[in-house]
Design a protein around this motif. Structure first.
Motif, PDB file in Angstrom:
ATOM      1  N   UNK A   1      25.665  39.173  46.141  1.00  0.00           N
ATOM      2  CA  UNK A   1      26.117  39.381  47.510  1.00  0.00           C
ATOM      3  C   UNK A   1      27.126  38.355  47.995  1.00  0.00           C
ATOM      4  N   UNK A   2      27.499  37.380  47.177  1.00  0.00           N
ATOM      5  CA  UNK A   2      28.527  36.432  47.605  1.00  0.00           C
ATOM      6  C   UNK A   2      29.336  35.957  46.400  1.00  0.00           C
ATOM      7  N   UNK A   3      30.472  35.369  46.692  1.00  0.00           N
ATOM      8  CA  UNK A   3      31.419  34.991  45.649  1.00  0.00           C
ATOM      9  C   UNK A   3      30.850  33.891  44.753  1.00  0.00           C
ATOM     10  N   UNK A   4      30.207  32.902  45.348  1.00  0.00           N
ATOM     11  CA  UNK A   4      29.725  31.751  44.574  1.00  0.00           C
ATOM     12  C   UNK A   4      28.698  32.176  43.522  1.00  0.00           C
ATOM     13  N   UNK A   5      27.734  32.990  43.912  1.00  0.00           N
ATOM     14  CA  UNK A   5      26.713  33.400  42.943  1.00  0.00           C
ATOM     15  C   UNK A   5      27.285  34.373  41.913  1.00  0.00           C
ATOM     16  N   UNK A   6      28.233  35.202  42.316  1.00  0.00           N
ATOM     17  CA  UNK A   6      28.888  36.090  41.346  1.00  0.00           C
ATOM     18  C   UNK A   6      29.607  35.280  40.283  1.00  0.00           C
ATOM     19  N   UNK A   7      30.320  34.240  40.711  1.00  0.00           N
ATOM     20  CA  UNK A   7      31.026  33.387  39.760  1.00  0.00           C
ATOM     21  C   UNK A   7      30.034  32.657  38.852  1.00  0.00           C
ATOM     22  N   UNK A   8      28.904  32.224  39.416  1.00  0.00           N
ATOM     23  CA  UNK A   8      27.888  31.544  38.602  1.00  0.00           C
ATOM     24  C   UNK A   8      27.348  32.470  37.514  1.00  0.00           C
ATOM     25  N   UNK A   9      27.175  33.739  37.837  1.00  0.00           N
ATOM     26  CA  UNK A   9      26.704  34.708  36.836  1.00  0.00           C
ATOM     27  C   UNK A   9      27.760  34.898  35.751  1.00  0.00           C
ATOM     28  N   UNK A  10      29.023  35.008  36.155  1.00  0.00           N
ATOM     29  CA  UNK A  10      30.121  35.139  35.182  1.00  0.00           C
ATOM     30  C   UNK A  10      30.119  33.945  34.224  1.00  0.00           C
ATOM     31  N   UNK A  11      29.997  32.759  34.779  1.00  0.00           N
ATOM     32  CA  UNK A  11      30.029  31.553  33.952  1.00  0.00           C
ATOM     33  C   UNK A  11      28.824  31.479  33.024  1.00  0.00           C
ATOM     34  N   UNK A  12      27.661  31.857  33.522  1.00  0.00           N
ATOM     35  CA  UNK A  12      26.457  31.801  32.675  1.00  0.00           C
ATOM     36  C   UNK A  12      26.568  32.777  31.503  1.00  0.00           C
ATOM     37  N   UNK A  13      27.071  33.980  31.769  1.00  0.00           N
ATOM     38  CA  UNK A  13      27.256  34.943  30.683  1.00  0.00           C
ATOM     39  C   UNK A  13      28.273  34.411  29.678  1.00  0.00           C
ATOM     40  N   UNK A  14      29.352  33.813  30.170  1.00  0.00           N
ATOM     41  CA  UNK A  14      30.383  33.270  29.279  1.00  0.00           C
ATOM     42  C   UNK A  14      29.818  32.168  28.394  1.00  0.00           C
ATOM     43  N   UNK A  15      28.921  31.348  28.947  1.00  0.00           N
ATOM     44  CA  UNK A  15      28.296  30.276  28.159  1.00  0.00           C
ATOM     45  C   UNK A  15      27.493  30.833  26.984  1.00  0.00           C
TER      46      UNK A  15
ATOM     47  N   UNK B   1      36.149  30.418  29.415  1.00  0.00           N
ATOM     48  CA  UNK B   1      36.238  30.970  28.070  1.00  0.00           C
ATOM     49  C   UNK B   1      35.203  32.072  27.876  1.00  0.00           C
ATOM     50  N   UNK B   2      35.676  33.236  27.460  1.00  0.00           N
ATOM     51  CA  UNK B   2      34.785  34.361  27.221  1.00  0.00           C
ATOM     52  C   UNK B   2      34.576  35.269  28.401  1.00  0.00           C
ATOM     53  N   UNK B   3      35.182  34.942  29.568  1.00  0.00           N
ATOM     54  CA  UNK B   3      35.001  35.777  30.755  1.00  0.00           C
ATOM     55  C   UNK B   3      35.839  37.050  30.653  1.00  0.00           C
TER      56      UNK B   3
ATOM     57  N   UNK C   1      28.588  46.583  26.377  1.00  0.00           N
ATOM     58  CA  UNK C   1      29.350  46.887  27.593  1.00  0.00           C
ATOM     59  C   UNK C   1      30.444  47.894  27.261  1.00  0.00           C
ATOM     60  N   UNK C   2      30.548  48.952  28.064  1.00  0.00           N
ATOM     61  CA  UNK C   2      31.642  49.911  27.940  1.00  0.00           C
ATOM     62  C   UNK C   2      32.059  50.307  29.349  1.00  0.00           C
ATOM     63  N   UNK C   3      32.609  49.335  30.059  1.00  0.00           N
ATOM     64  CA  UNK C   3      32.982  49.581  31.442  1.00  0.00           C
ATOM     65  C   UNK C   3      33.197  48.283  32.177  1.00  0.00           C
ATOM     66  N   UNK C   4      33.136  48.319  33.514  1.00  0.00           N
ATOM     67  CA  UNK C   4      33.405  47.123  34.322  1.00  0.00           C
ATOM     68  C   UNK C   4      32.489  45.961  33.956  1.00  0.00           C
ATOM     69  N   UNK C   5      33.068  44.784  33.856  1.00  0.00           N
ATOM     70  CA  UNK C   5      32.350  43.594  33.402  1.00  0.00           C
ATOM     71  C   UNK C   5      31.869  42.760  34.578  1.00  0.00           C
ATOM     72  N   UNK C   6      31.177  41.665  34.267  1.00  0.00           N
ATOM     73  CA  UNK C   6      30.764  40.723  35.305  1.00  0.00           C
ATOM     74  C   UNK C   6      31.991  40.188  36.045  1.00  0.00           C
ATOM     75  N   UNK C   7      33.086  39.962  35.324  1.00  0.00           N
ATOM     76  CA  UNK C   7      34.309  39.496  35.993  1.00  0.00           C
ATOM     77  C   UNK C   7      34.763  40.508  37.034  1.00  0.00           C
ATOM     78  N   UNK C   8      34.715  41.793  36.712  1.00  0.00           N
ATOM     79  CA  UNK C   8      35.111  42.823  37.671  1.00  0.00           C
ATOM     80  C   UNK C   8      34.224  42.771  38.912  1.00  0.00           C
TER      81      UNK C   8
END
Length: 340
Positions: A101-115, A338-340, A298-305
């Motif tokens: 529901x917010x930008x900060x937590x969305x970015x944190x999820x993107x980064x965690x998946x990338x890790x 990296x990896x996002x 994944x075959x569609x919009x990613x966490x980055x999207x």
């Protein structure tokens, strides 16, 4: 993997529809666990599916050893914790929008998946799987209309729930056009402006409806969106692309209408999103199941999207509440993750 065993978290209108979809129309998968904060609802749905169980805690459902993959259809504020649990257990997940529901937590999820170095999250922007949007995207990519210049959109709902507020028009409705813009043009949105026309007299008191969204992409393309969620009529979603060599419109309930070739149109308006995008949901889920079974996940919009859409909507809400001034969209450099 012979058969994908899925846990569905949240079995309200959307989640229950997904359970029925997986059970009756999707091959290679079955629902083995359901969860909802209304335990009696989850238990009733589980009782109608052979081999399915209701689990009271969504984190326990994710961790269950029988579960191969997860569908998240719970309210947006719960997504962050559930997504992080899916990543912790390395389980592929199809998450209905919003990512969070917010930008900060969305970015944190993107980064965690990338890790983790492995993509596990797909976001449920189902319009990308609709036949008409897919056809329009193919024509654009093939250069059918030359350089695309403008995008005109209309997004109309007959009604929304009583708790729907003005910010939610941006975050829950306009967000689809945000993803459509990024999907069709293949670039990010640089700024957002939300204009407040005269409010619909039939809208609940205090709801600013309709709204007009104006996007500018990083290359300068113009997008305008009418969002009107209390029409009292039916469900209408139209998209028109205008390019240097012609234009095309979808969403007239008769398939694609091309204005650089002879054509005509007519038909009836779909009553709700289920009828308009039922095929898109079916295609989205079948492709996701196939991707998980073959190991690509994944075959569609990613966490980055999901993160990018959240950033655009954040700017949109700011514009809505600052008198309609354009607001710059703030995105981190994707290459920096990296990896996002």
């Amino acid at each position: 993997m012979s058969e994908l065993k899925i846990a569905v978290l949240g079995v309200g209108m959307m989640g229950a529809d997904h359970v029925a979809r997986i059970t009756s129309r999707i091959s290679g998968a079955r629902v083995v666990v359901v969860n909802d904060y209304l335990t009696e609802k989850a238990e009733a749905i589980a009782a109608g599916i052979p081999g399915c169980r209701a689990i009271g805690d969504p984190l326990d459902a994710i961790a269950d050893p029988e579960v191969d993959a997860v569908v998240i259809a719970t309210p947006g504020p719960t997504h962050e914790k559930q997504l992080l649990a899916c990543l912790e257990h390395a389980k592929p997940v199809l998450c209905e929008k919003p990512l969070t529901t917010d930008v900060e937590t969305s970015l944190a999820v993107v980064k965690r998946e990338a890790e983790l170095g492995k993509r596990l999250i797909q976001v449920g922007f189902m319009r990308r799987f609709d036949h008409e949007y897919a056809q329009l995207k193919s024509l654009l990519d093939a250069g059918e209309f030359g350089e695309p210049l403008l995008l005109h959109c209309a997004h109309r709902n007959p009604a929304v729930p009583p708790n729907f507020d003005s910010d939610m028009i941006v975050r829950d409705s306009l967000v689809h056009e945000v993803d459509v813009t990024r999907f069709l043009f293949g670039e990010e949105i640089a700024s957002v402006q939300i204009i407040r026309p005269a409010a619909n007299p039939a809208a609940p008191q205090g709801l600013q409806d309709p709204q007009i969204g104006i996007f500018k992409t990083v290359s300068g393309k113009h997008v305008d969106v009418e969002v009107f969620v209390t029409t009292g009529v039916a469900y209408e979603v139209r998209t028109e692309i205008v390019g240097e060599k012609g234009s095309a419109m979808i969403g007239l309930d008769v398939g694609l209408v091309r204005r650089n070739a002879p054509g005509s149109w007519g038909g009836q308006i779909t009553p709700s999103f289920k009828e308009r995008f039922g095929q898109a949901y079916d295609t989205e889920f079948q492709r996701w199941v196939d991707a998980v079974r073959n190991g690509t996940n994944v075959d569609g919009p990613s966490a980055w999207d999901g993160y990018a859409a959240a950033a655009v909507c954040e700017a949109g809400v700011e514009s809505l509440n600052n008198g309609g001034r354009p607001v710059e969209v703030k995105l981190v450099d994707r290459a920096s993750i990296e990896g996002a």
